[in-house]
Design a protein around this motif. Structure first.
Motif, PDB file in Angstrom:
ATOM      1  N   ALA A 208       0.849  -1.195   0.000  1.00  0.00           N
ATOM      2  CA  ALA A 208       0.000   0.000   0.000  1.00  0.00           C
ATOM      3  C   ALA A 208       0.885   1.245   0.000  1.00  0.00           C
ATOM      4  N   GLN A 209       1.638   1.409  -1.066  1.00  0.00           N
ATOM      5  CA  GLN A 209       2.581   2.517  -1.147  1.00  0.00           C
ATOM      6  C   GLN A 209       1.897   3.878  -1.205  1.00  0.00           C
ATOM      7  N   ASP A 210       0.627   3.903  -1.620  1.00  0.00           N
ATOM      8  CA  ASP A 210      -0.091   5.174  -1.715  1.00  0.00           C
ATOM      9  C   ASP A 210      -0.590   5.669  -0.362  1.00  0.00           C
ATOM     10  N   ILE A 211      -0.583   4.785   0.644  1.00  0.00           N
ATOM     11  CA  ILE A 211      -1.068   5.164   1.970  1.00  0.00           C
ATOM     12  C   ILE A 211       0.139   5.576   2.810  1.00  0.00           C
ATOM     13  N   GLU A 212       0.322   6.870   2.956  1.00  0.00           N
ATOM     14  CA  GLU A 212       1.542   7.392   3.573  1.00  0.00           C
ATOM     15  C   GLU A 212       1.675   7.013   5.044  1.00  0.00           C
ATOM     16  N   TRP A 213       0.544   6.965   5.765  1.00  0.00           N
ATOM     17  CA  TRP A 213       0.631   6.746   7.207  1.00  0.00           C
ATOM     18  C   TRP A 213       1.143   5.359   7.543  1.00  0.00           C
ATOM     19  N   ILE A 214       0.938   4.381   6.635  1.00  0.00           N
ATOM     20  CA  ILE A 214       1.444   3.038   6.894  1.00  0.00           C
ATOM     21  C   ILE A 214       2.971   3.045   6.871  1.00  0.00           C
ATOM     22  N   GLY A 215       3.538   3.770   5.904  1.00  0.00           N
ATOM     23  CA  GLY A 215       4.993   3.871   5.855  1.00  0.00           C
ATOM     24  C   GLY A 215       5.552   4.611   7.051  1.00  0.00           C
ATOM     25  N   ASN A 216       4.838   5.654   7.493  1.00  0.00           N
ATOM     26  CA  ASN A 216       5.305   6.418   8.652  1.00  0.00           C
ATOM     27  C   ASN A 216       5.164   5.637   9.951  1.00  0.00           C
ATOM     28  N   LEU A 217       4.244   4.687   9.986  1.00  0.00           N
ATOM     29  CA  LEU A 217       4.001   3.921  11.212  1.00  0.00           C
ATOM     30  C   LEU A 217       5.258   3.183  11.663  1.00  0.00           C
ATOM     31  N   GLY A 218       6.010   2.685  10.690  1.00  0.00           N
ATOM     32  CA  GLY A 218       7.218   1.940  11.032  1.00  0.00           C
ATOM     33  C   GLY A 218       8.242   2.779  11.769  1.00  0.00           C
ATOM     34  N   ASN A 219       8.242   4.093  11.570  1.00  0.00           N
ATOM     35  CA  ASN A 219       9.201   4.954  12.251  1.00  0.00           C
ATOM     36  C   ASN A 219       8.980   4.988  13.759  1.00  0.00           C
ATOM     37  N   TYR A 220       7.758   4.666  14.173  1.00  0.00           N
ATOM     38  CA  TYR A 220       7.417   4.755  15.591  1.00  0.00           C
ATOM     39  C   TYR A 220       7.495   3.406  16.306  1.00  0.00           C
ATOM     40  N   LEU A 221       8.094   2.431  15.667  1.00  0.00           N
ATOM     41  CA  LEU A 221       8.374   1.157  16.327  1.00  0.00           C
ATOM     42  C   LEU A 221       9.738   1.255  17.009  1.00  0.00           C
ATOM     43  N   PRO A 222       9.956   0.497  18.091  1.00  0.00           N
ATOM     44  CA  PRO A 222      11.204   0.639  18.853  1.00  0.00           C
ATOM     45  C   PRO A 222      12.467   0.443  18.027  1.00  0.00           C
ATOM     46  N   ALA A 223      12.466  -0.543  17.143  1.00  0.00           N
ATOM     47  CA  ALA A 223      13.677  -0.830  16.376  1.00  0.00           C
ATOM     48  C   ALA A 223      14.073   0.346  15.493  1.00  0.00           C
ATOM     49  N   SER A 224      13.093   0.941  14.800  1.00  0.00           N
ATOM     50  CA  SER A 224      13.388   2.087  13.938  1.00  0.00           C
ATOM     51  C   SER A 224      13.749   3.317  14.754  1.00  0.00           C
ATOM     52  N   ALA A 225      13.016   3.528  15.856  1.00  0.00           N
ATOM     53  CA  ALA A 225      13.297   4.680  16.702  1.00  0.00           C
ATOM     54  C   ALA A 225      14.707   4.613  17.269  1.00  0.00           C
TER      55      ALA A 225
END
Length: 267
Positions: A208-225
């Motif tokens: 779902a590349q057109d849904i921006e919030w899904i891509g941004n969601l990963g930034n707020y997981l502990p590993a990415s943070a």
């Protein structure tokens, strides 16, 4: 005040008297368990091994410190599991009853265990990262890419940040351990949050590349943070303050839930 209320009521001054003893007790319990030192040994072996292999492929000065702190992406699970077993081990053996009998202020039991685990994990991780940096320095220097010890912002600060992240992962495990009381369940939840969720979010983002919030969601997981907190990069992921806020929020939520649960149930 009813009889039940009098039985559970503990003066505020009792916390200040029992908490230092609780800290010593938790430290003894943590450091006398063989599994603790096995976890530390595995973290050290993984950190040094991965850093050594990464140093062989370095091409720029910035890569040297990245080689030192990059293993956090693998060792964070061990930090979380150590936090889990420090709690669930007491539940499985029934020692938790003795702990709560010795200190009926349940919030202080949780606070003492969390404090000891966080401090222990931070110190151990700091020593391991410093030893790793010292180990790869000659190899990096021989390749013409020395570790920049004269620039604390590029060397010392990332090592301190990586050590802090490891302490927070351990606190996440402590919170989940108290919440679930099951070693297998809490470990599965820890692994799920640290490893499985990022994979799921990445897969959803690719579909779902057109849904921006899904891509941004990963930034707020502990590993990415953790990556953004340790080595912040402009234009990628979260800013350093946002990353630290996210990284702290996960164990804080787990510990807050654990505090509510521990206070409300019999054991």
């Amino acid at each position: 005040m009813t009889v039940a209320a009098r039985a559970t009521h503990v003066p505020t001054s009792s916390f200040t008297l029992t908490f230092p003893r609780q800290l010593r007790s938790e430290y003894i319990k943590l450091t006398t368990v063989r599994g603790t030192w096995w976890s530390v040994a595995i973290v050290a072996a993984l950190t040094m091994g991965i850093a050594f292999l990464a140093t062989l492929t370095m091409t720029a000065p910035a890569d040297t410190i990245m080689a030192v702190v990059m293993p956090v992406q693998f060792t964070m699970m061990l930090a979380g599991i150590l936090g889990v077993i420090s709690v669930t081990g007491e539940y499985s053996t029934g020692m938790i009853r003795s702990t709560l009998t010795a200190n009926p202020v349940r919030g202080s039991v949780l606070a003492a265990k969390a404090t000891v685990l966080a401090f222990f994990m931070f110190v151990v991780s700091l020593l391991i990262f410093l030893a790793t940096a010292a180990m790869i320095s000659p190899l990096a220097a021989s390749s013409g890419i020395p570790l920049l010890w004269d620039d604390p912002g590029k060397t010392i600060l990332p090592i301190l940040a990586a050590s802090g992240a490891m302490a927070l992962f351990a606190l996440l495990g402590v919170g989940l351990g108290f919440l679930l009381r099951s070693g297998a369940g809490a470990i599965a939840m820890t692994v799920g949050i640290l490893f499985v969720l990022p994979i799921i979010v990445a897969l959803l983002g690719s579909f779902a590349q057109d849904i921006e919030w899904i891509g941004n969601l990963g930034n707020y997981l502990p590993a990415s943070a953790a990556q953004n907190a340790i080595l912040p990069q402009d234009g990628w992921g979260l800013s350093a303050p946002e990353a630290w806020a996210t990284l702290i929020a996960w164990p804080a939520a787990a510990l807050l839930g654990a505090w509510a649960v521990v206070r409300g149930r019999d054991v």
